[in-house]
Scaffold this motif. Structure first.
Motif: not given
Length: 187
Positions: A39, A53-54, A57, A149, A153-157
Protein backbone atom coordinates in the motif's frame (compact mmCIF):
# COMPACT_ATOMS: atom_id res chain seq x y z
CA UNK A 1 30.56 -35.06 30.09
CA UNK A 2 26.77 -34.92 29.64
CA UNK A 3 25.50 -34.60 26.15
CA UNK A 4 22.50 -32.32 25.59
CA UNK A 5 20.74 -31.58 22.45
CA UNK A 6 22.83 -30.10 19.68
CA UNK A 7 23.03 -26.32 19.56
CA UNK A 8 21.92 -24.31 16.55
CA UNK A 9 24.76 -22.74 14.66
CA UNK A 10 24.86 -18.95 14.41
CA UNK A 11 22.59 -18.22 17.38
CA UNK A 12 23.96 -15.65 19.83
CA UNK A 13 24.02 -16.82 23.41
CA UNK A 14 24.17 -15.16 26.81
CA UNK A 15 26.87 -15.94 29.39
CA UNK A 16 24.61 -18.63 30.85
CA UNK A 17 24.36 -20.41 27.49
CA UNK A 18 20.78 -19.49 26.67
CA UNK A 19 19.87 -18.06 23.28
CA UNK A 20 19.64 -14.29 23.39
CA UNK A 21 16.53 -12.49 22.20
CA UNK A 22 18.21 -9.15 21.67
CA UNK A 23 17.81 -7.97 18.10
CA UNK A 24 15.10 -10.50 17.35
CA UNK A 25 12.57 -9.48 14.73
CA UNK A 26 9.07 -8.95 16.15
CA UNK A 27 6.53 -11.56 15.11
CA UNK A 28 4.30 -9.06 13.30
CA UNK A 29 7.12 -7.36 11.37
CA UNK A 30 6.50 -9.46 8.27
CA UNK A 31 2.90 -8.28 8.11
CA UNK A 32 3.99 -4.68 8.63
CA UNK A 33 6.58 -4.95 5.85
CA UNK A 34 3.96 -6.44 3.55
CA UNK A 35 1.54 -3.58 4.25
CA UNK A 36 4.32 -1.09 3.57
CA UNK A 37 5.11 -2.70 0.23
CA UNK A 38 1.52 -3.33 -0.94
CA UNK A 39 0.00 0.00 0.00
CA UNK A 40 3.03 2.33 -0.04
CA UNK A 41 2.70 3.24 3.64
CA UNK A 42 5.41 4.42 5.99
CA UNK A 43 6.36 2.06 8.83
CA UNK A 44 4.50 4.26 11.32
CA UNK A 45 1.33 4.17 9.22
CA UNK A 46 1.65 0.44 8.52
CA UNK A 47 1.70 -0.21 12.27
CA UNK A 48 -1.51 1.79 12.75
CA UNK A 49 -4.72 -0.18 13.18
CA UNK A 50 -6.41 1.96 10.50
CA UNK A 51 -4.13 0.47 7.83
CA UNK A 52 -6.10 -2.77 7.96
CA UNK A 53 -9.03 -1.29 5.99
CA UNK A 54 -9.28 0.66 2.75
CA UNK A 55 -11.16 3.51 4.43
CA UNK A 56 -8.46 3.64 7.13
CA UNK A 57 -5.69 3.79 4.53
CA UNK A 58 -7.52 6.65 2.83
CA UNK A 59 -7.43 8.44 6.17
CA UNK A 60 -3.74 7.69 6.67
CA UNK A 61 -2.49 9.04 3.34
CA UNK A 62 0.31 11.45 4.19
CA UNK A 63 -0.18 14.98 2.92
CA UNK A 64 -3.58 14.75 1.28
CA UNK A 65 -5.92 12.88 3.57
CA UNK A 66 -8.57 11.63 1.18
CA UNK A 67 -10.85 10.85 4.11
CA UNK A 68 -10.90 13.29 7.04
CA UNK A 69 -10.95 12.14 10.66
CA UNK A 70 -14.64 13.08 10.94
CA UNK A 71 -15.43 11.02 7.83
CA UNK A 72 -13.43 8.07 9.20
CA UNK A 73 -15.30 8.30 12.52
CA UNK A 74 -18.59 8.44 10.59
CA UNK A 75 -17.58 5.26 8.72
CA UNK A 76 -16.80 3.48 11.99
CA UNK A 77 -20.09 4.66 13.53
CA UNK A 78 -22.02 3.52 10.45
CA UNK A 79 -20.34 0.11 10.58
CA UNK A 80 -21.50 -0.29 14.20
CA UNK A 81 -25.06 0.72 13.26
CA UNK A 82 -24.99 -1.60 10.23
CA UNK A 83 -23.66 -4.51 12.29
CA UNK A 84 -26.39 -4.09 14.91
CA UNK A 85 -28.99 -3.83 12.15
CA UNK A 86 -27.81 -7.11 10.62
CA UNK A 87 -28.00 -8.78 14.03
CA UNK A 88 -31.49 -7.36 14.58
CA UNK A 89 -32.87 -8.75 11.33
CA UNK A 90 -31.00 -12.06 11.75
CA UNK A 91 -28.76 -11.74 8.71
CA UNK A 92 -26.38 -14.71 8.21
CA UNK A 93 -23.20 -12.66 8.76
CA UNK A 94 -24.49 -11.43 12.09
CA UNK A 95 -25.02 -14.94 13.44
CA UNK A 96 -21.25 -15.38 13.84
CA UNK A 97 -21.45 -13.03 16.79
CA UNK A 98 -23.07 -14.45 19.86
CA UNK A 99 -23.93 -13.37 23.35
CA UNK A 100 -25.21 -10.12 24.78
CA UNK A 101 -28.17 -8.17 23.53
CA UNK A 102 -29.08 -9.20 20.04
CA UNK A 103 -28.36 -12.86 20.58
CA UNK A 104 -31.79 -14.04 19.44
CA UNK A 105 -33.70 -14.12 22.72
CA UNK A 106 -37.41 -13.53 22.32
CA UNK A 107 -37.68 -11.21 25.29
CA UNK A 108 -39.20 -7.78 25.49
CA UNK A 109 -35.72 -6.23 25.89
CA UNK A 110 -34.50 -7.94 22.75
CA UNK A 111 -37.53 -6.79 20.77
CA UNK A 112 -36.95 -3.22 21.97
CA UNK A 113 -33.23 -3.49 21.10
CA UNK A 114 -34.10 -4.78 17.59
CA UNK A 115 -36.56 -1.97 17.04
CA UNK A 116 -33.95 0.60 18.17
CA UNK A 117 -31.25 -0.92 15.93
CA UNK A 118 -33.56 -0.84 12.90
CA UNK A 119 -34.59 2.75 13.64
CA UNK A 120 -30.96 3.91 13.90
CA UNK A 121 -30.08 2.20 10.61
CA UNK A 122 -33.11 3.66 8.85
CA UNK A 123 -32.25 7.15 10.16
CA UNK A 124 -28.69 6.82 8.83
CA UNK A 125 -30.00 5.66 5.45
CA UNK A 126 -32.42 8.62 5.38
CA UNK A 127 -29.47 10.97 5.86
CA UNK A 128 -27.77 9.37 2.86
CA UNK A 129 -31.00 9.50 0.86
CA UNK A 130 -31.35 13.22 1.54
CA UNK A 131 -27.81 13.78 0.27
CA UNK A 132 -28.48 11.55 -2.74
CA UNK A 133 -31.53 13.67 -3.66
CA UNK A 134 -29.36 16.80 -3.72
CA UNK A 135 -27.00 15.07 -6.18
CA UNK A 136 -29.60 13.65 -8.58
CA UNK A 137 -28.21 15.47 -11.62
CA UNK A 138 -24.65 14.39 -10.95
CA UNK A 139 -25.22 10.66 -11.25
CA UNK A 140 -23.60 9.79 -7.95
CA UNK A 141 -24.49 6.56 -6.17
CA UNK A 142 -23.78 7.09 -2.49
CA UNK A 143 -25.36 3.81 -1.44
CA UNK A 144 -23.08 1.71 -3.63
CA UNK A 145 -19.97 3.65 -2.59
CA UNK A 146 -20.80 3.18 1.09
CA UNK A 147 -21.59 -0.49 0.59
CA UNK A 148 -18.47 -1.40 -1.38
CA UNK A 149 -15.88 0.80 0.32
CA UNK A 150 -17.05 0.90 3.94
CA UNK A 151 -19.17 -2.22 4.50
CA UNK A 152 -17.41 -4.70 2.20
CA UNK A 153 -13.96 -3.07 2.55
CA UNK A 154 -13.24 -3.29 -1.17
CA UNK A 155 -10.86 -0.96 -2.97
CA UNK A 156 -12.74 1.01 -5.66
CA UNK A 157 -10.93 4.24 -6.40
CA UNK A 158 -13.62 5.54 -8.73
CA UNK A 159 -16.12 5.53 -5.85
CA UNK A 160 -14.00 7.43 -3.31
CA UNK A 161 -15.61 10.79 -4.15
CA UNK A 162 -19.13 9.41 -3.71
CA UNK A 163 -18.06 7.68 -0.51
CA UNK A 164 -16.75 10.99 0.84
CA UNK A 165 -20.13 12.62 0.14
CA UNK A 166 -21.95 9.77 1.89
CA UNK A 167 -19.59 9.98 4.86
CA UNK A 168 -20.12 13.75 5.07
CA UNK A 169 -23.86 13.14 5.28
CA UNK A 170 -23.32 10.50 7.96
CA UNK A 171 -20.92 12.74 9.88
CA UNK A 172 -23.62 15.42 9.98
CA UNK A 173 -26.19 12.81 10.99
CA UNK A 174 -24.04 11.43 13.83
CA UNK A 175 -23.09 14.95 14.98
CA UNK A 176 -19.39 14.60 14.22
CA UNK A 177 -19.14 17.83 12.21
CA UNK A 178 -20.93 20.07 14.66
CA UNK A 179 -24.05 22.08 14.04
CA UNK A 180 -23.11 23.58 10.68
CA UNK A 181 -25.95 24.34 8.32
CA UNK A 182 -26.01 22.04 5.30
CA UNK A 183 -26.67 23.32 1.81
CA UNK A 184 -29.78 22.13 0.03
CA UNK A 185 -30.88 22.69 -3.53
CA UNK A 186 -33.72 25.08 -4.12
CA UNK A 187 -36.71 23.46 -5.78
Amino acid sequence: MAKGRPRKIGVKRTASGRATRAGAVPANMEAILRRMKMFGLSEKDARDQKAATFIGRLNLTDKKALISNAQYDAAISFLEVYDKYKRAIGAPDALKQSGGVGSGDNTEDYARWCQNAKARYNAAMMAIRDEQEVLTNRGANLYAALDYIVCRDEQHWHMVGDCRLALNALAHHFGLLGKTKRLTMAA
